[in-house]
Design a protein around this motif. Structure first.
Motif, PDB file in Angstrom:
ATOM      1  N   LEU A  98      63.929  14.934  75.909  1.00 24.27           N
ATOM      2  CA  LEU A  98      65.079  15.503  75.205  1.00 24.27           C
ATOM      3  C   LEU A  98      65.925  14.401  74.592  1.00 24.27           C
ATOM      4  CD1 LEU A  98      66.844  17.958  74.493  1.00 24.27           C
ATOM      5  CD2 LEU A  98      67.945  17.707  76.721  1.00 24.27           C
ATOM      6  N   LEU A  99      66.088  13.304  75.343  1.00 24.69           N
ATOM      7  CA  LEU A  99      66.862  12.179  74.819  1.00 24.69           C
ATOM      8  C   LEU A  99      66.183  11.569  73.605  1.00 24.69           C
ATOM      9  CD1 LEU A  99      69.285  10.272  75.214  1.00 24.69           C
ATOM     10  CD2 LEU A  99      67.849   8.885  76.700  1.00 24.69           C
ATOM     11  N   GLN A 100      64.849  11.455  73.661  1.00 21.40           N
ATOM     12  CA  GLN A 100      64.116  10.921  72.515  1.00 21.40           C
ATOM     13  C   GLN A 100      64.278  11.829  71.300  1.00 21.40           C
ATOM     14  OE1 GLN A 100      62.404   8.037  72.093  1.00 21.40           O
ATOM     15  NE2 GLN A 100      63.187   7.391  74.089  1.00 21.40           N
ATOM     16  N   ASN A 101      64.200  13.156  71.546  1.00 22.02           N
ATOM     17  CA  ASN A 101      64.375  14.101  70.433  1.00 22.02           C
ATOM     18  C   ASN A 101      65.771  13.979  69.836  1.00 22.02           C
ATOM     19  OD1 ASN A 101      61.782  15.071  70.760  1.00 22.02           O
ATOM     20  ND2 ASN A 101      62.404  16.736  72.113  1.00 22.02           N
ATOM     21  N   LEU A 102      66.773  13.838  70.717  1.00 20.79           N
ATOM     22  CA  LEU A 102      68.143  13.672  70.229  1.00 20.79           C
ATOM     23  C   LEU A 102      68.287  12.368  69.450  1.00 20.79           C
ATOM     24  CD1 LEU A 102      70.219  14.907  73.315  1.00 20.79           C
ATOM     25  CD2 LEU A 102      69.870  16.088  71.145  1.00 20.79           C
ATOM     26  N   TYR A 103      67.579  11.335  69.931  1.00 23.10           N
ATOM     27  CA  TYR A 103      67.631  10.048  69.237  1.00 23.10           C
ATOM     28  C   TYR A 103      67.021  10.171  67.836  1.00 23.10           C
ATOM     29  CZ  TYR A 103      66.334   5.301  67.916  1.00 23.10           C
ATOM     30  OH  TYR A 103      66.149   4.142  67.228  1.00 23.10           O
ATOM     31  N   TYR A 104      65.858  10.828  67.770  1.00 20.73           N
ATOM     32  CA  TYR A 104      65.221  11.015  66.467  1.00 20.73           C
ATOM     33  C   TYR A 104      66.089  11.869  65.552  1.00 20.73           C
ATOM     34  CZ  TYR A 104      60.991   9.105  68.604  1.00 20.73           C
ATOM     35  OH  TYR A 104      60.100   8.303  69.229  1.00 20.73           O
ATOM     36  N   GLU A 105      66.704  12.932  66.133  1.00 21.21           N
ATOM     37  CA  GLU A 105      67.580  13.788  65.325  1.00 21.21           C
ATOM     38  C   GLU A 105      68.800  13.007  64.854  1.00 21.21           C
ATOM     39  OE1 GLU A 105      69.954  18.069  65.672  1.00 21.21           O
ATOM     40  OE2 GLU A 105      68.722  17.351  67.327  1.00 21.21           O
ATOM     41  N   GLN A 106      69.353  12.169  65.757  1.00 21.49           N
ATOM     42  CA  GLN A 106      70.495  11.344  65.369  1.00 21.49           C
ATOM     43  C   GLN A 106      70.126  10.398  64.234  1.00 21.49           C
ATOM     44  OE1 GLN A 106      71.618   8.001  67.890  1.00 21.49           O
ATOM     45  NE2 GLN A 106      73.720   8.726  67.913  1.00 21.49           N
ATOM     46  N   ARG A 107      68.957   9.763  64.362  1.00 24.60           N
ATOM     47  CA  ARG A 107      68.516   8.841  63.320  1.00 24.60           C
ATOM     48  C   ARG A 107      68.307   9.593  62.004  1.00 24.60           C
ATOM     49  NH1 ARG A 107      63.224   5.321  64.451  1.00 24.60           N
ATOM     50  NH2 ARG A 107      62.280   7.378  64.239  1.00 24.60           N
ATOM     51  N   HIS A 108      67.737  10.818  62.087  1.00 32.55           N
ATOM     52  CA  HIS A 108      67.537  11.610  60.871  1.00 32.55           C
ATOM     53  C   HIS A 108      68.871  11.976  60.239  1.00 32.55           C
ATOM     54  CE1 HIS A 108      65.999  14.658  58.148  1.00 32.55           C
ATOM     55  NE2 HIS A 108      66.837  15.525  58.685  1.00 32.55           N
ATOM     56  N   LEU A 109      69.830  12.409  61.075  1.00 32.69           N
ATOM     57  CA  LEU A 109      71.136  12.798  60.541  1.00 32.69           C
ATOM     58  C   LEU A 109      71.859  11.597  59.941  1.00 32.69           C
ATOM     59  CD1 LEU A 109      72.362  15.277  63.296  1.00 32.69           C
ATOM     60  CD2 LEU A 109      71.516  15.829  61.015  1.00 32.69           C
ATOM     61  N   ARG A 110      71.720  10.443  60.587  1.00 27.18           N
ATOM     62  CA  ARG A 110      72.340   9.247  60.014  1.00 27.18           C
ATOM     63  C   ARG A 110      71.723   8.909  58.660  1.00 27.18           C
ATOM     64  NH1 ARG A 110      73.064   5.084  65.187  1.00 27.18           N
ATOM     65  NH2 ARG A 110      74.930   6.103  66.065  1.00 27.18           N
ATOM     66  N   GLY A 111      70.399   9.104  58.568  1.00 26.47           N
ATOM     67  CA  GLY A 111      69.745   8.876  57.285  1.00 26.47           C
ATOM     68  C   GLY A 111      70.246   9.838  56.224  1.00 26.47           C
ATOM     69  N   GLU A 112      70.426  11.124  56.636  1.00 29.06           N
ATOM     70  CA  GLU A 112      70.937  12.118  55.681  1.00 29.06           C
ATOM     71  C   GLU A 112      72.359  11.785  55.251  1.00 29.06           C
ATOM     72  OE1 GLU A 112      69.423  14.717  54.262  1.00 29.06           O
ATOM     73  OE2 GLU A 112      67.547  14.074  55.175  1.00 29.06           O
ATOM     74  N   VAL A 113      73.185  11.360  56.226  1.00 28.49           N
ATOM     75  CA  VAL A 113      74.572  10.997  55.899  1.00 28.49           C
ATOM     76  C   VAL A 113      74.596   9.814  54.938  1.00 28.49           C
ATOM     77  CG1 VAL A 113      76.702  10.048  56.858  1.00 28.49           C
ATOM     78  CG2 VAL A 113      75.552  11.933  58.016  1.00 28.49           C
ATOM     79  N   LYS A 114      73.758   8.827  55.216  1.00 23.31           N
ATOM     80  CA  LYS A 114      73.703   7.653  54.336  1.00 23.31           C
ATOM     81  C   LYS A 114      73.231   8.047  52.939  1.00 23.31           C
ATOM     82  CE  LYS A 114      71.879   2.923  54.045  1.00 23.31           C
ATOM     83  NZ  LYS A 114      71.496   3.048  52.651  1.00 23.31           N
ATOM     84  N   ALA A 115      72.220   8.948  52.892  1.00 26.37           N
ATOM     85  CA  ALA A 115      71.725   9.399  51.586  1.00 26.37           C
ATOM     86  C   ALA A 115      72.827  10.130  50.819  1.00 26.37           C
ATOM     87  CB  ALA A 115      70.505  10.289  51.777  1.00 26.37           C
ATOM     88  N   CYS A 116      73.605  10.940  51.546  1.00 27.30           N
ATOM     89  CA  CYS A 116      74.701  11.658  50.888  1.00 27.30           C
ATOM     90  C   CYS A 116      75.773  10.690  50.392  1.00 27.30           C
ATOM     91  CB  CYS A 116      75.314  12.675  51.854  1.00 27.30           C
ATOM     92  SG  CYS A 116      74.238  14.081  52.214  1.00 27.30           S
ATOM     93  N   ARG A 117      76.048   9.671  51.235  1.00 26.28           N
ATOM     94  CA  ARG A 117      77.072   8.705  50.817  1.00 26.28           C
ATOM     95  C   ARG A 117      76.604   7.856  49.647  1.00 26.28           C
ATOM     96  NH1 ARG A 117      79.276   6.524  56.740  1.00 26.28           N
ATOM     97  NH2 ARG A 117      80.554   8.370  57.225  1.00 26.28           N
ATOM     98  N   ASP A 118      75.311   7.557  49.620  1.00 24.86           N
ATOM     99  CA  ASP A 118      74.776   6.735  48.537  1.00 24.86           C
ATOM    100  C   ASP A 118      74.417   7.544  47.296  1.00 24.86           C
ATOM    101  OD1 ASP A 118      75.028   4.622  50.264  1.00 24.86           O
ATOM    102  OD2 ASP A 118      72.905   4.601  50.866  1.00 24.86           O
TER     103      ASP A 118
END
Length: 214
Positions: A98-118
């Motif tokens: 579950l922690l790994q899934n949350l980590y992957y989801e966090q990394r994905h969301l951070r990527g989406e946030v960065k894409a939105c900001r850029d």
């Protein structure tokens, strides 16, 4: 024995070790008793030696039975502990997954946030008036957050463009009216020229008559 006691803290295991130690010591005592009192001929053991041997043998049987009971209890406890550890390990593995899934989801969301900001949003290319000038015109937004300030500037830009569009349409309507008025006057002048030419043509006979008389 001291080293083992220092490493083992479970009361049942400690009791098992203590009983085993007493059993070992009793075995040594019994062996010593037998070896030191073994007759060289067929003479039977003295009664007190025989009774002491029987007493120690009885104690040994009792300790052995107790040790077997403790051993069985320890085995059952170890089995239960192993099952509990297995269940805990499964739970830890589940939580780790579950922690790994949350980590992957966090990394994905951070990527989406960065894409939105850029992302090159359209409003970033708008020729907005400078922020300082906007605040001079609208001091009520002096305490606004950067997000709120940007929204206010966009609304201001929208209102200004709508006002300019309204003025453009009004000027266009005036232009069209002036073009229509100029066309009407041009047509009127053309009609006047035509009428004047017709008047001149019609006046030519009269002019000729006057010229003959004079």
């Amino acid at each position: 024995m001291a080293d083992s006691n220092a490493l083992i803290t479970d009361p049942l295991l400690l009791e098992c070790l203590q009983v085993a130690e007493r059993t070992r010591a009793l075995c040594h005592e019994l062996l010593t008793l037998v070896e030191t009192n073994t007759p060289t001929d067929s003479t039977p053991l003295p009664d007190h030696i025989f009774q002491e041997k029987a007493r120690k043998q009885k104690q040994l049987n009792t300790l052995t039975a107790h040790l077997k009971s403790l051993h069985r209890t320890v085995i059952l406890q170890a089995r239960e502990a192993k099952e509990a550890v297995t269940e805990k390990r499964k739970e830890v593995d589940r939580l780790h997954l579950l922690l790994q899934n949350l980590y992957y989801e966090q990394r994905h969301l951070r990527g989406e946030v960065k894409a939105c900001r850029d992302f090159p949003h359209q409003y970033t290319a708008l020729p907005l008036i400078p922020e300082s000038e906007f605040l001079e015109q609208h001091p009520e937004h002096g305490e606004s957050t950067p997000h709120e300030l940007m929204i206010a500037r966009l609304h201001n830009e929208k209102a200004m463009r709508e006002d300019l569009e309204r003025q453009r349409k009004e000027l266009l309507a005036k232009k069209q009216a002036l073009i229509a008025e100029n066309k009407r006057r041009k047509d009127d002048l053309a009609n006047l020229d035509e009428q004047l030419q017709m008047f001149i043509e019609s006046a030519k006979p009269i002019q000729a008559t006057f010229q003959k008389q004079y």
